[in-house]
Design an enzyme around this catalytic site. Structure first.
Site, short mmCIF file in Angstrom:
data_model
loop_
_atom_site.label_atom_id
_atom_site.label_comp_id
_atom_site.label_asym_id
_atom_site.label_seq_id
_atom_site.Cartn_x
_atom_site.Cartn_y
_atom_site.Cartn_z
N CYS A 243 22.66 33.25 -103.42
CA CYS A 243 21.41 33.67 -102.71
C CYS A 243 21.36 34.89 -102.15
O CYS A 243 20.39 35.72 -102.36
CB CYS A 243 20.69 32.76 -102.34
SG CYS A 243 20.43 30.94 -103.04
N HIS A 244 22.21 35.03 -101.18
CA HIS A 244 22.27 36.21 -100.06
C HIS A 244 23.23 37.52 -100.48
O HIS A 244 22.97 38.46 -99.89
CB HIS A 244 22.78 35.57 -98.71
CG HIS A 244 21.67 34.49 -98.12
ND1 HIS A 244 20.61 34.66 -97.68
CD2 HIS A 244 22.12 33.20 -98.27
CE1 HIS A 244 20.07 33.49 -97.21
NE2 HIS A 244 21.14 32.69 -97.40
N ASP B 287 39.17 46.96 -81.15
CA ASP B 287 39.87 47.37 -82.68
C ASP B 287 39.88 46.02 -83.16
O ASP B 287 40.34 45.19 -82.92
CB ASP B 287 41.20 47.91 -82.32
CG ASP B 287 42.18 48.27 -83.68
OD1 ASP B 287 41.23 48.88 -84.57
OD2 ASP B 287 43.25 47.93 -83.91
N CYS C 173 22.45 26.81 -64.11
CA CYS C 173 22.92 28.11 -64.65
C CYS C 173 22.89 29.41 -63.70
O CYS C 173 23.81 30.32 -63.37
CB CYS C 173 22.19 28.48 -66.01
SG CYS C 173 22.11 27.10 -67.18
N CYS D 256 20.47 25.49 -95.51
CA CYS D 256 20.99 26.15 -96.78
C CYS D 256 21.75 25.17 -97.45
O CYS D 256 21.62 24.71 -98.86
CB CYS D 256 21.55 27.52 -96.78
SG CYS D 256 20.38 28.75 -96.49
N CYS E 254 27.04 30.81 -100.49
CA CYS E 254 26.22 31.56 -99.94
C CYS E 254 25.57 32.71 -100.59
O CYS E 254 24.55 33.21 -100.66
CB CYS E 254 26.72 31.98 -98.54
SG CYS E 254 27.39 30.56 -97.33
N CYS F 226 30.25 24.51 -69.55
CA CYS F 226 29.68 24.85 -68.59
C CYS F 226 29.01 23.79 -67.57
O CYS F 226 29.44 23.60 -66.70
CB CYS F 226 28.67 26.08 -68.64
SG CYS F 226 29.09 27.79 -67.84
N CYS G 221 25.40 30.24 -60.72
CA CYS G 221 26.60 31.09 -60.85
C CYS G 221 26.26 32.42 -61.74
O CYS G 221 26.57 33.51 -61.00
CB CYS G 221 27.39 30.48 -61.91
SG CYS G 221 28.12 28.87 -61.04
N HIS G 222 25.42 32.38 -62.67
CA HIS G 222 25.34 33.53 -63.63
C HIS G 222 24.13 34.46 -63.05
O HIS G 222 24.00 35.49 -63.51
CB HIS G 222 25.16 33.12 -65.18
CG HIS G 222 26.08 32.21 -65.50
ND1 HIS G 222 27.47 32.74 -65.81
CD2 HIS G 222 26.48 31.02 -65.74
CE1 HIS G 222 28.43 31.87 -66.14
NE2 HIS G 222 27.75 30.85 -66.04
#
Lengths: 287, 109
Positions: A106-107, A75, A203, A140, A103, A248, A206-207
């Site tokens: 332009c965008h 939520d 990495c 930018c 920003c 990490c 562990c992962h």
């Protein structure tokens, strides 16, 4: 005699049930991430061909968190990261620098960058460097707006990357790893499997090999980046991908690479490609 | 005045008469406790929201006195029994005298 052995058998099977429940508590099963009761996000996907032999299924880090933490992300009102997203949107519309632009000049609406987050990191326009979203923003700012570059993990930077990520929420992570990016991807892969630090951990140790197991008091995830920038309960703010990488690597007792370094950008690309198929979660909530 | 203060409130659009609804409120605020030291070694002056009030059609629902130990971006969640349609008024009082207000209506279904 007969009765007694049966009782032991029951006790043993209960014990087996309990222990298997503990071992496979992570990633949580049967959980569906529905944000605001309307948007269903992919938190579990078959691994891409690149991961053959390494992983069968990729899981969002959210599936390794407690139910209370998962509920916070479901939520926008209870997601503490959204406060920062609001600040990011204010910055998006705020004129800064000598050219009098924001920003939005332009965008337009941040929604116009809906597909950005899922494709990051990406080769730059000239094709000679791999850029993270932070690089694009600072490019930018310095070349188009005449403003000063933001620090990689500054509050402004993370809140703007968060606003862009929320715009791209639900898009499927799919960074481009061929062409000029292939070299970076290979470099990232090498880093992923290289052991660092006094603890000599890569990495993958562990992962990839131990996700779902405990590391001290915490649950190891697959280290996916689709929920980043993520709100972490431990420091009550948004955390960039590179900041998390740094944490990490530091925990392996190694001298870490810097945020925004070529090594971390290469690693970001490789890790993002490992999470291909998962949804961008906008701002994830993690511990 | 503390910067970036932005109240947010979540109230259901409608409720049945006699229904108990949950209201959620959040205000972004640094809640500086006044006990921390800054880079120069001096105390950072206290700047918190010291009171939060919610009224419904002029009747008080909740009135909270807040203290410095309350953390950043204070969040309140509480239940209200709805008997009639009406409007909730939420008010936050800042140490510096600023008052932040937000209103939300609810109808009977």
């Amino acid at each position: 005699m007969h009765l007694r052995s049966r009782r032991i058998l029951i006790a043993a099977s209960v014990f087996a049930l309990m222990s298997s429940a503990t071992a496979y508590a992570d990633p949580v099963e049967g959980f569906e991430l529905v944000v605001n009761g309307e948007m269903t996000l992919v938190t579990e996907a078959p691994a891409s061909a690149n991961l053959e032999g390494a992983l069968d299924t990729v899981y969002s880090g959210l599936l390794f968190r407690e139910s209370e933490t998962r509920e916070m992300e479901m939520d926008d009102f209870s997601n503490p990261g959204m406060v920062f997203v609001d600040q990011g949107l204010d910055l998006w519309n705020k004129v800064d620098g000598t050219d009098g632009k924001s920003c939005a000049s332009c965008h337009d609406d941040v929604e116009s960058l809906k597909e950005t987050r899922a494709a990051m990191p990406k080769m730059n326009p000239t094709g000679d460097d791999l850029w993270s979203m932070e690089n694009y923003i600072n490019n930018c700012r310095t070349t188009k707006m005449g403003a000063e570059a933001w620090k990689w993990s500054s509050d402004q930077m993370t809140s703007v990357t968060a606003a862009i990520s929320v715009a791209g929420r639900g898009e499927v992570v799919n960074p481009k790893v061929d062409g000029a990016a292939a070299e970076w991807w290979e470099k990232g892969k090498e880093l992923y499997y290289t052991r660092f630090g006094q603890l000599e951990l890569s990495c993958a140790n562990c992962h990839e090999q131990n996700y779902g197991n405990m590391i001290r008091a915490d649950h190891l995830s697959q280290g996916q980046t689709n929920g980043f920038p993520a709100y972490r309960l431990k420091n009550a703010k948004l955390n960039s991908i590179h900041n998390r990488f740094k944490g990490c690597v530091r925990d392996t007792r190694a001298e870490t690479f810097g945020e925004g370094s070529a090594e971390f950008r290469a690693l970001e690309l490789y890790v993002a490609s490992r999470g291909a198929g998962l949804s961008v979660e906008g701002v994830g909530v993690r511990n | 005045m503390a910067s970036d203060v932005k109240p947010r409130v979540k109230v259901p659009k409608s409720a049945a008469a006699g229904e108990i609804v949950t209201l959620k409120t959040l205000i972004s605020h640094p809640m500086e406790s006044g006990q921390r030291k800054g880079g120069d070694g001096n105390l950072v002056p206290r700047s918190i929201i010291n009171r939060f009030v919610c009224d419904y059609n002029g009747a008080n629902v909740i009135d909270v006195k807040m203290e410095p130990a309350i953390s950043t971006n204070p969040y309140f969640e509480f239940d209200v029994k709805i008997e009639t349609a009406g409007e909730f008024a939420f008010t936050w009082y800042d140490d510096d005298g600023s008052v932040y207000e937000e209103k939300k209506s609810i109808s009977l279904s």
